[in-house]
Design a protein around this motif. Structure first.
Motif, PDB file in Angstrom:
ATOM      1  N   VAL B 191      64.694 -22.719 -46.769  1.00  0.00           N
ATOM      2  CA  VAL B 191      63.961 -23.174 -45.586  1.00  0.00           C
ATOM      3  C   VAL B 191      62.782 -22.237 -45.337  1.00  0.00           C
ATOM      4  N   TRP B 192      61.629 -22.817 -45.069  1.00  0.00           N
ATOM      5  CA  TRP B 192      60.437 -22.035 -44.742  1.00  0.00           C
ATOM      6  C   TRP B 192      60.012 -22.329 -43.304  1.00  0.00           C
ATOM      7  N   ASP B 193      59.768 -21.260 -42.534  1.00  0.00           N
ATOM      8  CA  ASP B 193      59.239 -21.406 -41.175  1.00  0.00           C
ATOM      9  C   ASP B 193      57.724 -21.226 -41.257  1.00  0.00           C
ATOM     10  N   GLY B 194      57.019 -22.347 -41.267  1.00  0.00           N
ATOM     11  CA  GLY B 194      55.570 -22.293 -41.444  1.00  0.00           C
ATOM     12  C   GLY B 194      54.858 -21.512 -40.352  1.00  0.00           C
ATOM     13  N   GLY B 195      55.415 -21.540 -39.138  1.00  0.00           N
ATOM     14  CA  GLY B 195      54.798 -20.831 -38.016  1.00  0.00           C
ATOM     15  C   GLY B 195      54.759 -19.327 -38.251  1.00  0.00           C
ATOM     16  N   ASN B 196      55.625 -18.838 -39.117  1.00  0.00           N
ATOM     17  CA  ASN B 196      55.666 -17.415 -39.465  1.00  0.00           C
ATOM     18  C   ASN B 196      54.937 -17.155 -40.788  1.00  0.00           C
ATOM     19  N   LEU B 197      54.061 -18.089 -41.188  1.00  0.00           N
ATOM     20  CA  LEU B 197      53.293 -17.995 -42.444  1.00  0.00           C
ATOM     21  C   LEU B 197      54.212 -17.920 -43.667  1.00  0.00           C
ATOM     22  N   GLU B 198      55.398 -18.539 -43.581  1.00  0.00           N
ATOM     23  CA  GLU B 198      56.322 -18.471 -44.710  1.00  0.00           C
ATOM     24  C   GLU B 198      55.942 -19.492 -45.771  1.00  0.00           C
ATOM     25  N   ARG B 199      55.888 -19.019 -47.005  1.00  0.00           N
ATOM     26  CA  ARG B 199      55.644 -19.887 -48.154  1.00  0.00           C
ATOM     27  C   ARG B 199      56.081 -19.110 -49.385  1.00  0.00           C
ATOM     28  N   ALA B 200      56.194 -19.833 -50.519  1.00  0.00           N
ATOM     29  CA  ALA B 200      56.632 -19.228 -51.782  1.00  0.00           C
ATOM     30  C   ALA B 200      57.983 -18.536 -51.571  1.00  0.00           C
ATOM     31  N   GLY B 201      58.100 -17.276 -51.998  1.00  0.00           N
ATOM     32  CA  GLY B 201      59.385 -16.578 -51.899  1.00  0.00           C
ATOM     33  C   GLY B 201      59.674 -16.011 -50.523  1.00  0.00           C
ATOM     34  N   ILE B 202      58.731 -16.178 -49.589  1.00  0.00           N
ATOM     35  CA  ILE B 202      58.961 -15.731 -48.214  1.00  0.00           C
ATOM     36  C   ILE B 202      59.686 -16.867 -47.504  1.00  0.00           C
ATOM     37  N   LYS B 203      61.025 -16.795 -47.498  1.00  0.00           N
ATOM     38  CA  LYS B 203      61.833 -17.932 -47.055  1.00  0.00           C
ATOM     39  C   LYS B 203      63.252 -17.469 -46.765  1.00  0.00           C
ATOM     40  N   ALA B 204      64.051 -18.385 -46.224  1.00  0.00           N
ATOM     41  CA  ALA B 204      65.498 -18.188 -46.128  1.00  0.00           C
ATOM     42  C   ALA B 204      66.124 -19.034 -47.220  1.00  0.00           C
ATOM     43  N   PHE B 205      67.166 -18.515 -47.883  1.00  0.00           N
ATOM     44  CA  PHE B 205      67.818 -19.332 -48.914  1.00  0.00           C
ATOM     45  C   PHE B 205      69.332 -19.143 -48.859  1.00  0.00           C
ATOM     46  N   SER B 206      70.039 -20.080 -49.477  1.00  0.00           N
ATOM     47  CA  SER B 206      71.500 -19.992 -49.488  1.00  0.00           C
ATOM     48  C   SER B 206      71.915 -19.266 -50.759  1.00  0.00           C
ATOM     49  N   PRO B 207      72.608 -18.143 -50.611  1.00  0.00           N
ATOM     50  CA  PRO B 207      72.916 -17.316 -51.775  1.00  0.00           C
ATOM     51  C   PRO B 207      74.141 -17.771 -52.565  1.00  0.00           C
ATOM     52  N   SER B 208      74.737 -18.896 -52.199  1.00  0.00           N
ATOM     53  CA  SER B 208      75.838 -19.402 -53.039  1.00  0.00           C
ATOM     54  C   SER B 208      75.742 -20.919 -53.151  1.00  0.00           C
ATOM     55  N   TRP B 209      76.377 -21.428 -54.191  1.00  0.00           N
ATOM     56  CA  TRP B 209      76.296 -22.877 -54.443  1.00  0.00           C
ATOM     57  C   TRP B 209      77.089 -23.650 -53.407  1.00  0.00           C
ATOM     58  N   LEU B 210      76.566 -24.775 -53.028  1.00  0.00           N
ATOM     59  CA  LEU B 210      77.363 -25.757 -52.289  1.00  0.00           C
ATOM     60  C   LEU B 210      77.909 -26.729 -53.329  1.00  0.00           C
ATOM     61  N   GLU B 211      79.242 -26.737 -53.469  1.00  0.00           N
ATOM     62  CA  GLU B 211      79.883 -27.598 -54.475  1.00  0.00           C
ATOM     63  C   GLU B 211      80.115 -28.968 -53.851  1.00  0.00           C
ATOM     64  N   MET B 212      79.761 -30.007 -54.582  1.00  0.00           N
ATOM     65  CA  MET B 212      79.907 -31.368 -54.064  1.00  0.00           C
ATOM     66  C   MET B 212      80.514 -32.279 -55.129  1.00  0.00           C
ATOM     67  N   ASN B 213      81.138 -33.345 -54.656  1.00  0.00           N
ATOM     68  CA  ASN B 213      81.634 -34.375 -55.577  1.00  0.00           C
ATOM     69  C   ASN B 213      81.049 -35.706 -55.150  1.00  0.00           C
ATOM     70  N   LEU B 214      80.538 -36.414 -56.109  1.00  0.00           N
ATOM     71  CA  LEU B 214      79.887 -37.696 -55.819  1.00  0.00           C
ATOM     72  C   LEU B 214      80.900 -38.815 -56.033  1.00  0.00           C
ATOM     73  N   GLU B 215      81.236 -39.490 -54.945  1.00  0.00           N
ATOM     74  CA  GLU B 215      82.232 -40.557 -55.029  1.00  0.00           C
ATOM     75  C   GLU B 215      81.757 -41.650 -55.987  1.00  0.00           C
ATOM     76  N   ALA B 216      82.696 -42.167 -56.769  1.00  0.00           N
ATOM     77  CA  ALA B 216      82.326 -43.168 -57.785  1.00  0.00           C
ATOM     78  C   ALA B 216      81.989 -44.499 -57.118  1.00  0.00           C
TER      79      ALA B 216
END
Lengths: 356, 216
Positions: B191-216
């Motif tokens: 997620v980037w907060d544009g109001g704080n001039l966030e772009r490129a690597g200046i961001k918040a990120f999730s440091p672990s995978w969200l595991e999902m299963n796609l129903e058939a």
């Protein structure tokens, strides 16, 4: 990351330099402030949508705020230890926007008698700044008011702060001629380069979402044609050539005679545009009496722009000028006079663009 | 998280306000600031090392599929709405999903020979997201600027963005993620907060995978 250009980058303590470096020397004693350089560049390169406010070549009145406004106080470049200096993105307002005028209202809208033709910015506001807003204001008090013109382009630096700031490796310095270019297919419009450049010579294209700047007219240069700003300059003050060409005017002015100085070398980027500093008439008092010991443009001011060698360079220019006036030979004056255009001013780029 | 199959049309699936989404369960994804030391250039690291950025702490992620399409509904706190790009200092708010294209793909922008596929939505183009591919920090390339349909709203200090695409891409190519009913998949988010001039690597990120299963 592996595609990032290393030329112009410091890796393992070593600054990687191109095999050759193209450079320009601007003789400020000849600049008449006509902006033909700026217009020729504009006609050639920045006519597309999104480039309206871009002036890759500008001419600033000094002393003055410059383009963008107050750029000398915005930061960027490198500090004495070689660490990046923090900076900010110059705004559209600080550069000076491309104004639109209320022509419809005045000429077609039937309001010609109640309103007047006036400019508005992209934001719809009345402008309070523009690229040459403080033109010819200069500094000093009567009778010692003074100004001179300072043409500016991208400096195609040897240690470009823009290149090193880019997280995408979108900026590269060409190995064969040292021209610094932005690869607009790689650029994502993050604008770190605009911050890091201490000369603030990079613009943002809002339509294409990319950074853009002077390209040293590389498509012309590759065909032996001088950059548009240099070729069209009526004052014939823009020398172009390779720094290592001992027979060319650039090497002679920068390295042999040492009269061409970089602008704000303390910014640490090693710019490749050099300036012959301006001589000035002497100060006068209220009775018109001249004091030859005090030039009208204060030396301290010029030293603030071109460094501590200004005094020495101006003295040499005076001495050689005197020699020439006496009918004695002066290689330096002959170089600066440019007897034979274009051969004497950009010997490797004399081809007429009309022949292409 | 199970990505349930629902019997709604694409318009409802893509609408952040559609009733079908209120029934879907949200995963609370924690976000952290992308470290200054991880920034790819000295300039960026030096400029941002002492400044706050990447302060969005959480992203509520929901996902659904219908017969032919998959949609992700991302919701996060954003006090101001930054969707303009007029001034040089305007950076629009943005959100991205990262899908690994190999078992080994690192969750931070992928790596050499282990690319990741990115869906990137930005507030100045609220109705579409683009598909990028990356093999490391600073390498992302746009594959398709209009690969993913999007619908967004900013309300009560929160962005809600739905990104939606057909399960099997209409323009299959290297770097495009494909979905098959019954498969397991995983993603990370930024997620980037544009109001704080966030772009490129200046961001918040999730440091672990969200595991999902796609129903058939």
């Amino acid at each position: 990351m592996n595609e990032k250009n290393v030329i112009g980058r410091e890796l393992e303590g070593k600054l990687h330099q191109p095999t050759r470096q193209l450079a320009m020397v601007f003789d400020l004693n000849k600049c008449l402030g006509c902006h033909t350089c700026a217009i020729s560049c504009k006609r050639q390169w920045t006519r597309d949508e999104g480039m309206e406010q871009q002036w890759w070549a500008v001419v600033n009145t000094q002393p003055g705020m410059g383009t963008p406004k107050n750029w000398e106080h915005l930061g960027g470049g490198w500090d004495a230890k070689g660490e990046p200096r923090a900076s900010k993105i110059p705004t559209r307002d600080e550069f000076g926007d491309a104004w639109k005028f209320n022509k419809d209202e005045v000429f077609q809208g039937g309001k010609g008698t109640v309103t007047y033709l006036k400019p508005v910015t992209t934001k719809g506001e009345a402008p309070d700044w523009g690229p040459n807003w403080d033109e010819d204001e200069g500094g000093g008090e009567y009778p010692n008011s003074h100004f001179f013109y300072l043409p500016r382009i991208c400096n195609h630096c040897t240690h470009p702060a823009c290149l090193e700031a880019c997280p995408r490796g979108a900026i590269y310095k060409r190995a064969d001629d040292g021209i610094v270019l932005i690869n607009d297919k790689q650029c994502k419009g993050f604008r770190f380069c605009m911050e890091a450049c201490p000369y603030k010579r990079i613009y943002y294209n809002h339509v294409r979402d990319v950074g853009q700047k002077c390209i040293f007219c590389f498509p012309r240069v590759e065909k032996g044609v001088a950059p548009a700003c240099a070729r069209q300059c009526p004052g014939r003050l823009r020398f172009v050539g390779y720094l290592d060409d001992e027979n060319g005017p650039i090497h002679k002015l920068v390295h042999k005679w040492k009269v061409a100085l970089p602008l704000h070398q303390e910014y640490g980027t090693q710019p490749n545009v050099y300036y012959v500093p301006p001589l000035a008439p002497p100060s006068v008092d209220m009775h018109g009496r001249a004091d030859p010991s005090r030039p009208r443009i204060p030396l301290e001011y010029l030293e603030g722009l071109f460094g501590p060698r200004v005094r020495e360079v101006l003295a040499l220019l005076e001495a050689e000028k005197t020699k020439k006036a006496r009918g004695q030979p002066s290689e330096l004056m002959d170089l600066l006079i440019v007897y034979k255009w274009p051969n004497d001013i950009f010997p490797d780029f004399v081809r007429d663009p009309a022949e292409l | 998280m199970l990505i349930k199959r629902v019997d709604v049309d694409a318009a409802q699936l893509g609408d952040p306000d559609a009733a079908v989404w209120s029934a879907a369960k949200a995963a609370a994804v924690s976000l952290v600031q992308a470290p200054a030391a991880m920034q790819p250039t000295k300039y960026i690291a030096a400029k941002w090392q002492d400044k706050p950025y990447g302060q969005v702490k959480a992203l509520a992620v929901k996902a659904l599929r219908n017969a032919g399409q998959i949609a992700f509904r991302l919701e996060w706190q954003a006090k101001t709405k930054n969707d303009r790009r007029i001034e040089n200092t305007d950076f629009p708010d943005a959100v991205a999903m990262l899908f690994p294209l190999s078992e080994q793909s690192p969750l931070i922008m992928g790596g050499d020979g282990a690319p990741v596929s990115l869906w990137y939505w930005r507030a100045d183009h609220p109705n579409r997201a683009r598909n990028d591919v990356a093999s490391g920090i600073g390498t992302s390339q746009v594959l398709d600027a209009e690969a993913v349909a999007a619908q967004a709203k900013h309300e009560d200090g929160r962005w809600t963005v739905v990104m939606r695409r057909v399960l099997r891409s209409t323009k299959p190519m290297d770097g495009i993620v494909e979905f098959t009913g019954g498969q397991a998949l995983r993603a990370t988010f930024a997620v980037w907060d544009g109001g704080n001039l966030e772009r490129a690597g200046i961001k918040a990120f999730s440091p672990s995978w969200l595991e999902m299963n796609l129903e058939a």
